[in-house]
Design an enzyme around this catalytic site. Structure first.
Site, PDB file in Angstrom:
ATOM      1  N   ARG A   1      -8.965   4.901   0.912  1.00  0.00           N
ATOM      2  CA  ARG A   1      -8.907   6.298  -0.120  1.00  0.00           C
ATOM      3  C   ARG A   1      -9.705   7.372   0.769  1.00  0.00           C
ATOM      4  O   ARG A   1     -10.478   6.788   1.642  1.00  0.00           O
ATOM      5  CB  ARG A   1      -9.736   5.931  -1.384  1.00  0.00           C
ATOM      6  N   ASP A   2      -9.014   8.540   0.815  1.00  0.00           N
ATOM      7  CA  ASP A   2      -9.826   9.518   1.391  1.00  0.00           C
ATOM      8  C   ASP A   2     -11.166   9.627   0.870  1.00  0.00           C
ATOM      9  O   ASP A   2     -11.314   9.730  -0.293  1.00  0.00           O
ATOM     10  CB  ASP A   2      -8.923  10.756   1.403  1.00  0.00           C
ATOM     11  N   ILE A   3     -12.099  10.171   1.755  1.00  0.00           N
ATOM     12  CA  ILE A   3     -13.592  10.336   1.421  1.00  0.00           C
ATOM     13  C   ILE A   3     -13.719  11.393   0.888  1.00  0.00           C
ATOM     14  O   ILE A   3     -14.807  11.645   0.087  1.00  0.00           O
ATOM     15  CB  ILE A   3     -14.441  10.089   2.627  1.00  0.00           C
TER      16      ILE A   3
ATOM     17  N   HIS B   1      -2.094  10.029  10.529  1.00  0.00           N
ATOM     18  CA  HIS B   1      -2.334   9.568   9.289  1.00  0.00           C
ATOM     19  C   HIS B   1      -1.495  10.328   8.177  1.00  0.00           C
ATOM     20  O   HIS B   1      -1.139  11.509   8.442  1.00  0.00           O
ATOM     21  CB  HIS B   1      -3.790   9.624   8.653  1.00  0.00           C
TER      22      HIS B   1
ATOM     23  N   ASN C   1      -0.587  16.310   8.967  1.00  0.00           N
ATOM     24  CA  ASN C   1      -1.200  17.491   9.666  1.00  0.00           C
ATOM     25  C   ASN C   1      -1.080  17.159  11.038  1.00  0.00           C
ATOM     26  O   ASN C   1      -1.639  15.947  11.563  1.00  0.00           O
ATOM     27  CB  ASN C   1      -2.354  17.674   8.967  1.00  0.00           C
TER      28      ASN C   1
ATOM     29  N   VAL D   1      -8.733  14.588  12.006  1.00  0.00           N
ATOM     30  CA  VAL D   1      -9.043  13.446  12.684  1.00  0.00           C
ATOM     31  C   VAL D   1      -7.707  13.130  13.468  1.00  0.00           C
ATOM     32  O   VAL D   1      -6.737  13.073  12.999  1.00  0.00           O
ATOM     33  CB  VAL D   1      -9.447  12.469  11.574  1.00  0.00           C
TER      34      VAL D   1
HETATM   35  P1  AMP Z   1      -6.474  15.902   8.574  1.00  0.00           P
HETATM   36  O1  AMP Z   1      -6.946  17.232   8.224  1.00  0.00           O
HETATM   37  O2  AMP Z   1      -4.952  15.756   8.049  1.00  0.00           O
HETATM   38  O3  AMP Z   1      -6.906  15.394   9.971  1.00  0.00           O
HETATM   39  O4  AMP Z   1      -7.331  14.731   7.292  1.00  0.00           O
HETATM   40  C1  AMP Z   1      -8.314  13.946   7.739  1.00  0.00           C
HETATM   41  C2  AMP Z   1      -8.699  13.393   6.507  1.00  0.00           C
HETATM   42  O5  AMP Z   1      -9.483  12.290   6.623  1.00  0.00           O
HETATM   43  C3  AMP Z   1      -9.424  14.365   5.538  1.00  0.00           C
HETATM   44  O6  AMP Z   1      -8.878  14.474   4.277  1.00  0.00           O
HETATM   45  C4  AMP Z   1     -10.907  13.692   5.458  1.00  0.00           C
HETATM   46  O7  AMP Z   1     -11.332  13.745   4.121  1.00  0.00           O
HETATM   47  C5  AMP Z   1     -10.537  12.217   5.786  1.00  0.00           C
HETATM   48  N1  AMP Z   1     -11.541  11.584   6.285  1.00  0.00           N
HETATM   49  C6  AMP Z   1     -12.498  11.898   7.121  1.00  0.00           C
HETATM   50  N2  AMP Z   1     -13.349  10.921   7.620  1.00  0.00           N
HETATM   51  C7  AMP Z   1     -13.079   9.725   6.715  1.00  0.00           C
HETATM   52  C8  AMP Z   1     -13.553   8.636   6.186  1.00  0.00           C
HETATM   53  N3  AMP Z   1     -14.528   8.125   6.913  1.00  0.00           N
HETATM   54  N4  AMP Z   1     -13.210   7.808   5.238  1.00  0.00           N
HETATM   55  C9  AMP Z   1     -12.007   8.273   4.746  1.00  0.00           C
HETATM   56  N5  AMP Z   1     -11.575   9.597   4.772  1.00  0.00           N
HETATM   57  C10 AMP Z   1     -11.984  10.139   5.861  1.00  0.00           C
END
Ligand code: AMP
Ligand code: ZN
Length: 114
Positions: free
Chosen positions: A29-31, A100, A87, A96
């Site tokens: 799950r996204d945080i 993903h 993205n 990140v």
């Molecule tokens: P992006 O902008 O596509 O790189 O999205 C990165 C996603 O990773 C964002 O929606 C963040 O909320 C999510 N995210 C970052 N760190 C974590 C984590 N430790 N656990 C879960 N989701 C995360």
């Protein structure tokens, strides 16, 4: 990658609400969820972004989608619908740099995109 938060979630070094794991991919799950369902499906291997994929990764990319669909079904949003987002790079809003697939649903998505 030692400094990659998603690699750490896969290895167990960092906490994650893991929903699925197999030889190729992991989902958690996204945080910071933007909808009732917000799951990230990622390759277990560190691949920074779509730009770093090569031809040998075709099966892996297909598997990301199949697992996303299975999780949509499990989350009860397969019929109501959902959005899958990858993205890529600065203009794509990638934060990140471990590839993903966002699975987002449980409410009507807003338009327009971009
Ligand atoms: P992006 O902008 O596509 O790189 O999205 C990165 C996603 O990773 C964002 O929606 C963040 O909320 C999510 N995210 C970052 N760190 C974590 C984590 N430790 N656990 C879960 N989701 C995360
Ligand atoms: Zn990584």
């Amino acid at each position: 990658m030692s400094d990659c938060v998603f690699c750490k979630i896969i290895s167990g070094e960092a906490p994650g609400d893991i929903l699925y794991h197999d030889d190729l991919v992991t989902a958690f799950r996204d945080i910071h969820p933007v909808a009732p369902t917000h799951v990230l499906v990622i390759p277990n291997q560190h691949i920074a972004s779509v730009n770093e994929l090569d031809e040998d990764d075709e099966m892996l990319v297909g598997h990301l989608f199949i697992v996303a669909r299975q999780l949509a079904e499990r989350e009860g949003i397969k019929i109501s619908g959902y959005r899958l987002i990858v993205n890529t790079g600065p203009h794509g809003g990638q934060v990140v740099y471990h590839l993903h697939l966002h699975l987002i649903g449980g409410q009507r998505m807003r338009f327009p995109m971009g």
